[in-house]
Design an enzyme around this catalytic site. Structure first.
Site, PDB file in Angstrom:
ATOM      1  N   SER A   1       0.943  -0.868   0.013  1.00  0.00           N
ATOM      2  CA  SER A   1      -0.167  -0.027  -0.100  1.00  0.00           C
ATOM      3  C   SER A   1       0.877   1.579  -0.031  1.00  0.00           C
ATOM      4  O   SER A   1       1.726   1.286   1.008  1.00  0.00           O
ATOM      5  CB  SER A   1      -0.700  -0.110   1.385  1.00  0.00           C
TER       6      SER A   1
ATOM      7  N   HIS B   1      -1.754  -1.344  -3.676  1.00  0.00           N
ATOM      8  CA  HIS B   1      -2.287  -1.152  -2.954  1.00  0.00           C
ATOM      9  C   HIS B   1      -2.542   0.378  -3.845  1.00  0.00           C
ATOM     10  O   HIS B   1      -1.641   1.200  -2.642  1.00  0.00           O
ATOM     11  CB  HIS B   1      -2.789  -1.819  -2.459  1.00  0.00           C
TER      12      HIS B   1
ATOM     13  N   ASP C   1      -4.560   3.587  -2.005  1.00  0.00           N
ATOM     14  CA  ASP C   1      -6.058   3.562  -0.968  1.00  0.00           C
ATOM     15  C   ASP C   1      -6.390   5.291  -0.934  1.00  0.00           C
ATOM     16  O   ASP C   1      -6.041   6.130  -0.865  1.00  0.00           O
ATOM     17  CB  ASP C   1      -5.205   4.187   0.218  1.00  0.00           C
TER      18      ASP C   1
ATOM     19  N   MET D   1      -9.326   7.917  -0.293  1.00  0.00           N
ATOM     20  CA  MET D   1      -9.646   7.818   1.194  1.00  0.00           C
ATOM     21  C   MET D   1     -10.681  10.249   0.941  1.00  0.00           C
ATOM     22  O   MET D   1      -9.531  11.083   0.297  1.00  0.00           O
ATOM     23  CB  MET D   1      -8.606   8.507   2.330  1.00  0.00           C
TER      24      MET D   1
ATOM     25  N   HIS E   1      -8.520   0.679  -3.535  1.00  0.00           N
ATOM     26  CA  HIS E   1      -9.392   0.594  -2.857  1.00  0.00           C
ATOM     27  C   HIS E   1      -9.880   2.083  -2.387  1.00  0.00           C
ATOM     28  O   HIS E   1      -9.180   2.831  -1.868  1.00  0.00           O
ATOM     29  CB  HIS E   1      -8.287   0.041  -1.593  1.00  0.00           C
TER      30      HIS E   1
ATOM     31  N   MET F   1     -12.125   4.298  -0.371  1.00  0.00           N
ATOM     32  CA  MET F   1     -12.916   4.764   0.782  1.00  0.00           C
ATOM     33  C   MET F   1     -13.483   5.540   0.845  1.00  0.00           C
ATOM     34  O   MET F   1     -13.393   6.877   1.271  1.00  0.00           O
ATOM     35  CB  MET F   1     -11.656   4.710   1.818  1.00  0.00           C
TER      36      MET F   1
ATOM     37  N   MET G   1     -11.107  -5.810   5.796  1.00  0.00           N
ATOM     38  CA  MET G   1     -10.584  -5.060   6.845  1.00  0.00           C
ATOM     39  C   MET G   1     -10.310  -5.391   7.810  1.00  0.00           C
ATOM     40  O   MET G   1     -10.887  -5.707   8.735  1.00  0.00           O
ATOM     41  CB  MET G   1     -11.639  -3.540   6.874  1.00  0.00           C
TER      42      MET G   1
ATOM     43  N   GLY H   1      -8.878   3.766   7.327  1.00  0.00           N
ATOM     44  CA  GLY H   1      -8.646   5.718   7.560  1.00  0.00           C
ATOM     45  C   GLY H   1      -7.062   6.173   7.545  1.00  0.00           C
ATOM     46  O   GLY H   1      -6.616   6.625   6.826  1.00  0.00           O
ATOM     47  N   PHE H   2      -6.730   4.960   8.643  1.00  0.00           N
ATOM     48  CA  PHE H   2      -5.362   5.213   8.441  1.00  0.00           C
ATOM     49  C   PHE H   2      -4.264   4.034   8.338  1.00  0.00           C
ATOM     50  O   PHE H   2      -4.586   2.786   8.689  1.00  0.00           O
ATOM     51  CB  PHE H   2      -4.947   6.183   9.927  1.00  0.00           C
ATOM     52  N   GLY H   3      -3.215   4.199   8.287  1.00  0.00           N
ATOM     53  CA  GLY H   3      -1.837   2.540   8.087  1.00  0.00           C
ATOM     54  C   GLY H   3      -1.262   3.022   9.797  1.00  0.00           C
ATOM     55  O   GLY H   3      -1.850   3.392  10.291  1.00  0.00           O
TER      56      GLY H   3
ATOM     57  N   ASP I   1      -6.730  -6.336   4.861  1.00  0.00           N
ATOM     58  CA  ASP I   1      -6.233  -5.348   4.711  1.00  0.00           C
ATOM     59  C   ASP I   1      -6.133  -4.398   5.900  1.00  0.00           C
ATOM     60  O   ASP I   1      -7.123  -4.120   6.364  1.00  0.00           O
ATOM     61  CB  ASP I   1      -6.396  -4.303   3.801  1.00  0.00           C
ATOM     62  N   GLY I   2      -4.339  -4.202   6.638  1.00  0.00           N
ATOM     63  CA  GLY I   2      -4.561  -3.584   7.692  1.00  0.00           C
ATOM     64  C   GLY I   2      -3.679  -4.493   8.456  1.00  0.00           C
ATOM     65  O   GLY I   2      -4.620  -5.523   9.205  1.00  0.00           O
ATOM     66  N   GLY I   3      -2.508  -3.586   9.453  1.00  0.00           N
ATOM     67  CA  GLY I   3      -1.434  -4.327  10.320  1.00  0.00           C
ATOM     68  C   GLY I   3      -0.924  -5.570   9.219  1.00  0.00           C
ATOM     69  O   GLY I   3      -0.882  -6.462  10.494  1.00  0.00           O
TER      70      GLY I   3
HETATM   71  C1  DX5 Z   1      -6.364   1.594   5.577  1.00  0.00           C
HETATM   72  C2  DX5 Z   1      -5.416   1.181   4.124  1.00  0.00           C
HETATM   73  C3  DX5 Z   1      -5.030   0.443   4.066  1.00  0.00           C
HETATM   74  C4  DX5 Z   1      -3.340   1.246   4.897  1.00  0.00           C
HETATM   75  C5  DX5 Z   1      -2.862  -0.112   5.318  1.00  0.00           C
HETATM   76  O1  DX5 Z   1      -7.764   2.140   5.487  1.00  0.00           O
HETATM   77  O2  DX5 Z   1      -7.075   1.176   3.631  1.00  0.00           O
HETATM   78  O3  DX5 Z   1      -4.534   0.042   2.829  1.00  0.00           O
HETATM   79  O4  DX5 Z   1      -2.374   1.753   3.256  1.00  0.00           O
HETATM   80  O5  DX5 Z   1      -1.449   0.222   6.050  1.00  0.00           O
HETATM   81  P1  DX5 Z   1      -0.877  -0.656   7.422  1.00  0.00           P
HETATM   82  O6  DX5 Z   1      -0.324  -2.126   6.254  1.00  0.00           O
HETATM   83  O7  DX5 Z   1       0.721   0.630   7.688  1.00  0.00           O
HETATM   84  O8  DX5 Z   1      -1.911  -1.095   8.302  1.00  0.00           O
HETATM   85 ZN    ZN Z   2      -6.368  -0.587   1.351  1.00  0.00          ZN
END
Ligand code: DX5
Ligand code: ZN
Length: 223
Positions: A8, A33, A35, A37, A66, A68, A137, A142-144, A175-177
């Site tokens: 991402s 990927h 993102d 938003m 993706h 959002m 998800m 919203g945030f990485g 996607d996420g963490g």
């Molecule tokens: C969050 C995004 C993710 C994000 C993942 O809303 O959709 O794609 O970039 O970031 P990490 O891998 O740091 O959780």
């Molecule tokens: Zn994403």
């Protein structure tokens, strides 16, 4: 199917996106990927068409977009024109989801549906055959850099079971963490597309993190 890895670029260096995309081109990444938003569907704003266009011009990997955003139908055509290979919309943002999916396919893109952590898999019952991918998800969008939500494993298993007869080629994206520690168990639960942002871009050797995740073998027994 061998699993796919989709870094991402939300976690990339926006002041030097060129170098990060070139790194991805040279890496074992399968997709990039992207993102998007809007500050309405999620409490954050990322980037829009000018940035995606710049990425498209140098990327040698398919763009996994993706969305959002609310009312994604308004912009599907533009995202397709900006090089989206996969277009994923949120279940929670689409009042007429079936129609939105058909529009994505008519534009020549693959169609994905994303589910927030609180949205049950069962809600996909009547759309399962129509989609190419489900994005589960594993953090609130919203945030990485957020912590992975463990309930995701249950959802992956439920979805894989639901899809096994009706859409055996369904891609299940997480996607996420996602990181090198949890990737193997996600694949073993039934996921086959892993998104990772911070795990890759915060590391001094992003290409080796990508190849570590890419080369995991889901048939390996966990001791
Ligand atoms: C969050 C995004 C993710 C994000 C993942 O809303 O959709 O794609 O970039 O970031 P990490 O891998 O740091 O959780
Ligand atoms: Zn994403």
């Amino acid at each position: 199917m061998n699993h796919l890895i989709a870094p991402s670029i939300l976690a990339a260096n926006f002041a030097n996106l060129n170098d990060d995309i070139l790194m991805l081109n040279q890496s074992q990444a399968d997709w990039i990927h992207v993102d998007v938003m809007d500050g309405v569907f999620v409490p954050n704003i990322s980037f829009g068409f000018p940035v995606i266009n710049a990425v498209k011009n140098i990327a040698q990997k398919p763009l996994d977009v993706h969305l959002m955003i609310v009312e994604p139908d308004k912009y599907l055509e533009q995202f397709a024109a900006h090089g989206a290979y996969m277009l994923t919309v949120h279940y929670e943002a689409c009042i007429h989801l079936h129609s939105t999916i058909q529009k994505i396919k008519a534009l020549g893109c693959k169609a994905g549906v994303a589910l927030n952590p609180h949205t049950p898999i069962a809600l996909l019952e009547d759309i399962l055959e129509d989609i190419d991918m489900v994005l589960i998800m594993s953090v609130n969008p919203g945030f990485g850099g957020q912590a992975f939500i463990p309930n995701t494993y249950k959802k992956i298993k439920q979805l894989r079971a639901m899809a096994s007869q009706r859409n055996p080629h369904l891609l299940i994206q997480i996607d996420g963490g996602v990181n090198v520690t949890n990737s193997l168990s996600l694949l073993q639960a039934g996921a086959n597309v892993l998104v990772a942002g911070n795990a890759i871009f915060s590391d001094a050797h992003p290409k080796s993190i990508i190849s570590t995740i890419k080369n995991l073998n889901p048939n390996t027994q966990i001791a």
